[in-house]
Design an enzyme around this catalytic site. Structure first.
Site, mmCIF file in Angstrom:
data_model
loop_
_atom_site.group_PDB
_atom_site.id
_atom_site.type_symbol
_atom_site.label_atom_id
_atom_site.label_comp_id
_atom_site.label_asym_id
_atom_site.label_seq_id
_atom_site.Cartn_x
_atom_site.Cartn_y
_atom_site.Cartn_z
ATOM 1 N N CYS A 286 0.836 -1.190 0.000
ATOM 2 C CA CYS A 286 0.000 0.000 0.000
ATOM 3 C C CYS A 286 0.878 1.250 0.000
ATOM 4 O O CYS A 286 1.981 1.263 0.557
ATOM 5 C CB CYS A 286 -0.904 -0.009 1.233
ATOM 6 S SG CYS A 286 -2.067 1.371 1.297
ATOM 7 N N ASP B 199 0.388 3.784 1.718
ATOM 8 C CA ASP B 199 0.311 4.403 3.037
ATOM 9 C C ASP B 199 1.710 4.727 3.577
ATOM 10 O O ASP B 199 2.593 3.862 3.609
ATOM 11 C CB ASP B 199 -0.418 3.454 3.996
ATOM 12 C CG ASP B 199 -0.836 4.125 5.299
ATOM 13 O OD1 ASP B 199 0.042 4.658 5.993
ATOM 14 O OD2 ASP B 199 -2.040 4.108 5.616
ATOM 15 N N HIS C 162 -2.336 -3.979 5.040
ATOM 16 C CA HIS C 162 -2.146 -3.584 6.445
ATOM 17 C C HIS C 162 -3.487 -3.278 7.086
ATOM 18 O O HIS C 162 -4.402 -2.765 6.436
ATOM 19 C CB HIS C 162 -1.200 -2.383 6.553
ATOM 20 C CG HIS C 162 -1.752 -1.104 5.990
ATOM 21 N ND1 HIS C 162 -2.377 -0.154 6.776
ATOM 22 C CD2 HIS C 162 -1.769 -0.622 4.726
ATOM 23 C CE1 HIS C 162 -2.751 0.862 6.010
ATOM 24 N NE2 HIS C 162 -2.398 0.609 4.767
ATOM 25 N N ARG D 151 2.761 5.056 6.428
ATOM 26 C CA ARG D 151 3.124 4.378 7.672
ATOM 27 C C ARG D 151 3.657 2.963 7.449
ATOM 28 O O ARG D 151 3.973 2.259 8.413
ATOM 29 C CB ARG D 151 1.911 4.316 8.594
ATOM 30 C CG ARG D 151 1.338 5.668 8.966
ATOM 31 C CD ARG D 151 -0.026 5.529 9.612
ATOM 32 N NE ARG D 151 -1.015 4.994 8.667
ATOM 33 C CZ ARG D 151 -2.279 4.697 8.989
ATOM 34 N NH1 ARG D 151 -2.678 4.878 10.244
ATOM 35 N NH2 ARG D 151 -3.104 4.232 8.082
ATOM 36 N N CYS E 283 -6.283 0.074 6.874
ATOM 37 C CA CYS E 283 -6.044 0.636 5.539
ATOM 38 C C CYS E 283 -7.174 1.595 5.159
ATOM 39 O O CYS E 283 -8.346 1.199 5.091
ATOM 40 C CB CYS E 283 -5.947 -0.485 4.511
ATOM 41 S SG CYS E 283 -5.638 0.090 2.822
#
Length: 208
Positions: free
Chosen positions: A40, A42, A96, A44, A99
């Site tokens: 992803c 993302d 994750h 993080r 998400c």
């Protein structure tokens, strides 16, 4: 502008060189990772850092909600290069928990182009509607949808002609499905891996 980032880069480069004077020389000379990470976007979820690999050891493709759609030329280009040129041995599809893309796919709000991108997740949600609706709370339901999405993308990767041709010619290649927890930094293997044409046929015959 961005002076902090430039300073961070300089400090990082110096640290790497002090620890290993030939580090960047080796990187310059070749790229030979054994792993492709499909994850992803993302911020993080830093792929190399999570699994403790240096630059050059992990080939990475990231997009919203870690999708592997057979219509996406960007993903397909990465996949073909990884399989046919780099000869990676492992492909990890890594979702994750928490998400935002997975949540946005089914919350009923309209956001524009990303709604089209997230359509495959709505399909997964529809196919597993009874299981998901039986889960008591929204967070747990979304976490389960993250897992189901990873499993679906593993099958998408395994279904691709680049991967199937690699198996047909005897190339060592496995596709794995992982999920990462933001709460503790750990990955969990969902045990949905596919490592051969025979495995792929069994996955198609099993629960979806």
């Amino acid at each position: 502008m961005l002076e902090d980032l430039k300073s961070n880069n300089l400090a990082w480069s110096l640290r790497k060189t002090e620890a290993d004077p030939q580090f960047f020389k080796r990187l310059e000379g070749q790229q030979s990772p054994e792993y492709l990470w499909i994850g992803c976007s993302d911020s993080r979820v830093p792929a190399n850092e999570i699994v403790g690999l240096d630059p050059g050891e992990l080939f990475v493709h990231r997009n919203v909600a870690n999708l592997a759609p057979p219509q996406d030329a960007n993903y397909l280009s990465v996949l073909q290069f990884a399989v046919d040129v780099l000869k990676v041995k492992h492909i990890m599809v890594v979702g994750h928990y928490g998400c935002g893309g997975v949540a946005a796919a089914i919350d009923g709000q309209r956001r524009g182009l990303v709604d089209h991108w997230l359509h495959p997740i709505r399909e997964v949600h529809a196919e597993h509607k009874h299981e998901l609706e039986a889960i008591g709370d929204e967070k747990s339901m979304l976490n389960r949808l993250c897992e189901l999405n990873v499993a679906r993308q593993v099958r998408n990767v395994a279904a691709d002609v680049f991967v199937q041709d690699a198996w047909a010619r005897g190339q060592q290649l496995s596709v794995h499905g992982w999920v990462y927890s933001l709460s503790n930094g750990l990955v969990t293997d969902l045990e949905v891996g596919i490592s051969s044409l025979e495995d792929y046929q069994k996955a198609l015959a099993g629960p979806r």
